[in-house]
Every structure is written in C-alpha cells, then in structure tokens.
Design an enzyme around this catalytic site. Structure first.
Site, PDB file in Angstrom:
ATOM      1  N   THR A  65       0.850  -1.199   0.000  1.00  8.56           N
ATOM      2  CA  THR A  65       0.000   0.000   0.000  1.00  8.56           C
ATOM      3  C   THR A  65       0.882   1.243   0.000  1.00  8.56           C
ATOM      4  O   THR A  65       1.947   1.230   0.617  1.00  8.56           O
ATOM      5  CB  THR A  65      -0.877  -0.015   1.271  1.00  8.56           C
ATOM      6  N   GLY A  66       0.416   2.298  -0.669  1.00 13.41           N
ATOM      7  CA  GLY A  66       1.132   3.570  -0.616  1.00 13.41           C
ATOM      8  C   GLY A  66       1.455   4.090  -2.009  1.00 13.41           C
ATOM      9  O   GLY A  66       1.089   3.493  -3.014  1.00 13.41           O
ATOM     10  N   THR A 106       4.356   4.395  -3.589  1.00 18.21           N
ATOM     11  CA  THR A 106       5.296   3.582  -4.382  1.00 18.21           C
ATOM     12  C   THR A 106       4.529   2.486  -5.106  1.00 18.21           C
ATOM     13  O   THR A 106       4.748   2.237  -6.303  1.00 18.21           O
ATOM     14  CB  THR A 106       6.374   2.962  -3.456  1.00 18.21           C
ATOM     15  N   ASP A 161       8.576   2.741   5.135  1.00 19.08           N
ATOM     16  CA  ASP A 161       8.771   4.136   5.562  1.00 19.08           C
ATOM     17  C   ASP A 161      10.220   4.403   5.935  1.00 19.08           C
ATOM     18  O   ASP A 161      10.754   5.459   5.637  1.00 19.08           O
ATOM     19  CB  ASP A 161       7.866   4.443   6.777  1.00 19.08           C
ATOM     20  N   LYS A 210       7.253  -0.040   8.726  1.00 21.33           N
ATOM     21  CA  LYS A 210       6.173   0.198   7.777  1.00 21.33           C
ATOM     22  C   LYS A 210       4.916   0.630   8.527  1.00 21.33           C
ATOM     23  O   LYS A 210       4.864   0.613   9.733  1.00 21.33           O
ATOM     24  CB  LYS A 210       5.880  -1.102   7.006  1.00 21.33           C
ATOM     25  N   GLY A 211       3.903   0.989   7.755  1.00 19.10           N
ATOM     26  CA  GLY A 211       2.621   1.311   8.393  1.00 19.10           C
ATOM     27  C   GLY A 211       2.224   2.761   8.279  1.00 19.10           C
ATOM     28  O   GLY A 211       1.209   3.176   8.845  1.00 19.10           O
ATOM     29  N   GLY A 271       0.906   4.089   5.862  1.00 19.40           N
ATOM     30  CA  GLY A 271      -0.413   4.091   5.227  1.00 19.40           C
ATOM     31  C   GLY A 271      -1.443   3.311   6.032  1.00 19.40           C
ATOM     32  O   GLY A 271      -2.577   3.117   5.585  1.00 19.40           O
ATOM     33  N   GLU A 325      -0.260  -6.080   5.417  1.00 24.78           N
ATOM     34  CA  GLU A 325       1.061  -6.125   4.766  1.00 24.78           C
ATOM     35  C   GLU A 325       1.910  -7.226   5.378  1.00 24.78           C
ATOM     36  O   GLU A 325       2.562  -8.003   4.676  1.00 24.78           O
ATOM     37  CB  GLU A 325       1.757  -4.763   4.894  1.00 24.78           C
TER      38      GLU A 325
HETATM   39  C1  5RP Z   1       1.718   1.458   4.226  1.00 23.86           C
HETATM   40  C2  5RP Z   1       3.188   1.297   4.169  1.00 23.86           C
HETATM   41  C3  5RP Z   1       3.907   1.891   2.997  1.00 23.86           C
HETATM   42  O1  5RP Z   1       4.678   0.906   2.389  1.00 23.86           O
HETATM   43  C4  5RP Z   1       4.797   3.019   3.487  1.00 23.86           C
HETATM   44  O2  5RP Z   1       4.010   3.940   4.225  1.00 23.86           O
HETATM   45  C5  5RP Z   1       5.487   3.717   2.315  1.00 23.86           C
HETATM   46  O3  5RP Z   1       4.557   4.384   1.551  1.00 23.86           O
HETATM   47  P1  5RP Z   1       4.923   5.279   0.301  1.00 23.86           P
HETATM   48  O4  5RP Z   1       5.133   4.353  -0.843  1.00 23.86           O
HETATM   49  O5  5RP Z   1       3.705   6.174   0.111  1.00 23.86           O
HETATM   50  O6  5RP Z   1       6.176   6.054   0.631  1.00 23.86           O
HETATM   51  O7  5RP Z   1       3.816   0.723   5.016  1.00 23.86           O
HETATM   52  O8  5RP Z   1       1.166   0.921   5.403  1.00 23.86           O
END
Ligand code: 5RP
Length: 222
Positions: A25-26, A28, A82, A92-93, A95, A101
């Site tokens: 999620t997110g 990327t 993150d 992570k987390g 999002g 995940e």
């Molecule tokens: C969501 C996550 C994402 O992988 C993390 O927040 C990175 O997100 P982004 O791709 O927007 O930088 O752990 O729960």
C-alpha cells in the site's frame, strides 16, 4: 523518471513467471500499478492486496483482484517501507496497512521492498501499532508508564482517529535509540490488544531495492 518510477521498472525484473502477485500500500505501490498497467502487464496477474486502497487502484485499471480472505499465497509480494533502519530492519505502516502487509509478507514465496535512498534513516524511529479499540487506554497508560512517547493517529478526512481496514486504531510509538527493534517488536506483541506492529524484521523480506539519485542498491536477506 522520478525515483518511484525507476523502482517500478526495477520491480518488473521480479515478475517473470509470476501468476499471483501480492501488493502493498502507498504511493510507491500506486506508481508500480500504473507502470504495470502502462506496460500492459497488470491484467497478467491475479492480485491480492494489503488494503482496500490498493484493491481499488488495481481494479480501476482492469486488474483482477482476489480477496485476501481466501488465503491466497502470492508468488511475489511487492511493497515499500517508511524507514530502513541500519540497512536491516524495515519500519512500515505509514499508510496504516501494516497488519495485512505483514500477513502477505509472512505468506508470500518471495518478498521484495522498494524505497528511495532518503528512507534509510537511523533513530528517532516512529513505530506504528495497530490496536483493538477497547484496549487503547490500557495500552496508552502502559506504554507511558514504560517511558515511551505514544500518540493516537488522527484522521485528516474525518474527525477522530484513523480506523484501519480491520476496524482497529493506530498508535505511533517513538522507539528508543538504544533499543533492538526486533526485540521491541516481540515485546509489543506481548501486550494485550496490540495486534500488529510496523517493525518488519529480516524474516519478512528477501530483497530490498533502494533507488538513490544515480544508482540502485540491492540488499539481500542474509
Ligand atoms: C503502508 C506502508 C507503505 O509501504 C509506506 O508507508 C510507504 O509508503 P509510500 O510508498 O507512500 O512512501 O507501510 O502501510
């Protein structure tokens, strides 16, 4: 191309002979979904997603989404993070999708994480916790007593806290610099009501791909 697009191109090399694809999620992962769509590859996979957000992104582009409740085992799981602490532990987390995940990471055959170089950081590290709503105040008091700084994650799209796809709440805890994050993870999981943490130890990854401004770095699990 920005760094997320470069990571999406790199991710493609893990997708040969893949039928079932797990997605995190997110931003990327969203960039990756758009890239796969642009290359005409998205519809090749059965996709199982770590969040409603990713399910929508895939299905809106015509991808085939399988329910996570069916216990599907992805051939490859692709996600981001993150923070990568000491080039070894993922946090992570951001999002709020940490539970699903981690579930997909734990059950996928190969796990690959994509991130930009600026995500390699040391302390302070903020660790997301998914907690059962009824336990919130007990957990808050316990962690405060143990000297931690903790906060409830507030929603920006509505009044009140963020509610996860699993109906739980999110807290963010400042980890202490002296702390071994994997030991902290098992200690936190021992507290009644904390159903998951955003600490992903090396057992939950196989490859980490990092895009720096002019190079790609790969970290393999040892
Ligand atoms: C969501 C996550 C994402 O992988 C993390 O927040 C990175 O997100 P982004 O791709 O927007 O930088 O752990 O729960």
């Amino acid at each position: 191309m920005d760094l997320k697009e470069i990571l999406a191109v790199e991710a493609q090399s893990y997708l040969d002979n893949v039928d079932t694809l797990g997605l995190g999620t997110g931003k990327t992962v969203r960039t990756l979904i758009k890239h796969l769509h642009k290359e005409g590859l998205l519809t090749k996979f059965n996709v199982v997603c770590s969040s409603i957000d990713t399910e929508l992104a895939v299905s809106q582009l015509g991808g085939k989404v399988l329910s996570i409740q069916n216990g599907i085992v992805p051939d490859v799981y692709l996600d981001s993070f993150d923070t990568l602490v000491r080039r070894r532990i993922l946090v992570k987390g951001g999002g709020g999708a940490l539970l699903r995940e981690k579930l997909l990471a734990a059950h996928s055959k190969t796990r690959v994480y994509l991130g930009e170089g600026w995500k390699l950081r040391e302390f302070p590290v903020s660790v997301p916790l998914e907690v059962v709503p009824a336990t919130l105040h007990y957990i808050y008091s316990q962690l405060k007593r143990e000297g931690y700084t903790v906060s409830l994650r507030e929603s920006t799209g509505k009044a009140g806290p963020v509610v996860t796809d699993n109906g739980n709440l999110l807290m963010d805890l400042e980890a202490r610099e002296s702390e071994d994050l994997c030991q902290l993870e098992s200690r936190l999981r021992g507290i009644v009501g904390i159903v998951e943490t955003g600490i992903f130890c090396p057992n939950l990854y196989d490859h980490i791909v990092i895009a720096h401004d002019s190079s790609i770095e790969r970290i393999e699990r040892v």
